[in-house]
Scaffold this motif. Structure first.
Motif, mmCIF file in Angstrom:
data_model
loop_
_atom_site.group_PDB
_atom_site.id
_atom_site.type_symbol
_atom_site.label_atom_id
_atom_site.label_comp_id
_atom_site.label_asym_id
_atom_site.label_seq_id
_atom_site.Cartn_x
_atom_site.Cartn_y
_atom_site.Cartn_z
ATOM 1 N N MET A 11 0.639 -25.757 -4.362
ATOM 2 C CA MET A 11 0.579 -26.919 -3.490
ATOM 3 C C MET A 11 1.294 -26.594 -2.184
ATOM 4 O O MET A 11 2.459 -26.160 -2.203
ATOM 5 C CB MET A 11 1.237 -28.114 -4.174
ATOM 6 C CG MET A 11 1.166 -29.394 -3.372
ATOM 7 S SD MET A 11 1.877 -30.797 -4.241
ATOM 8 C CE MET A 11 0.745 -30.970 -5.592
ATOM 9 N N THR A 91 -8.520 -28.242 -0.247
ATOM 10 C CA THR A 91 -8.095 -28.508 -1.611
ATOM 11 C C THR A 91 -9.251 -28.308 -2.572
ATOM 12 O O THR A 91 -10.322 -28.893 -2.410
ATOM 13 C CB THR A 91 -7.563 -29.950 -1.726
ATOM 14 O OG1 THR A 91 -6.369 -30.072 -0.954
ATOM 15 C CG2 THR A 91 -7.275 -30.314 -3.177
ATOM 16 N N THR A 125 -3.886 -26.997 -3.626
ATOM 17 C CA THR A 125 -3.792 -28.371 -3.153
ATOM 18 C C THR A 125 -3.082 -28.379 -1.809
ATOM 19 O O THR A 125 -1.967 -27.862 -1.697
ATOM 20 C CB THR A 125 -3.029 -29.257 -4.152
ATOM 21 O OG1 THR A 125 -3.685 -29.205 -5.423
ATOM 22 C CG2 THR A 125 -2.985 -30.699 -3.660
#
Length: 128
Positions: A11, A91, A125
């Motif tokens: 992320m 993403t 992400t």
């Protein structure tokens, strides 16, 4: 047998960089074109980038051109996806793919159906 294993997902925030790795832990005597695809939530799996066996020719989806590169290390049997200036729309689950087939239409290398070997995928992400 060709076995592909991806790593490096995670992320990050918009504007950050991330490098994905794909290792071929199987046969290394097969000439493979390597590629990355991605699949966002509720979307189809889409082409991102591909690189030829020798590594001299690379192709990119328009959406990542200028931001992503696909370097290859033949000695280590590795291919990477260097992702810069990441956006929230990047993403997705990213898949490494390989094919031993030779296609005379370059567009065939952008098609999911053209690749017979796939990794398990790694999640990326990007938060805005």
């Amino acid at each position: 047998q060709i076995q592909l294993v991806e790593s490096g997902g995670g992320m990050v925030q918009a504007g950050d960089s991330l490098r994905l790795s794909c290792a071929n832990s199987g046969r290394t005597d097969v000439r493979l074109t390597m590629a990355w695809f991605r699949q966002g939530p509720g979307k189809e799996r889409d082409f991102v980038a591909a690189i030829s066996w020798i590594g001299g020719d690379a192709a990119y989806a328009d959406s990542v051109k200028g931001r992503f590169t696909i370097p290859r290390d033949m000695a280590k049997n590795m291919v990477y996806l260097q992702m810069n200036s990441l956006k929230s729309e990047d993403t997705a689950v990213y898949y490494c793919a390989a094919t031993s087939q030779t296609y005379y239409d370059a567009d065939d290398y952008r098609a999911v159906r053209s690749y017979e070997y796939w990794g398990q995928g790694t999640q990326v992400t990007v938060s805005s």
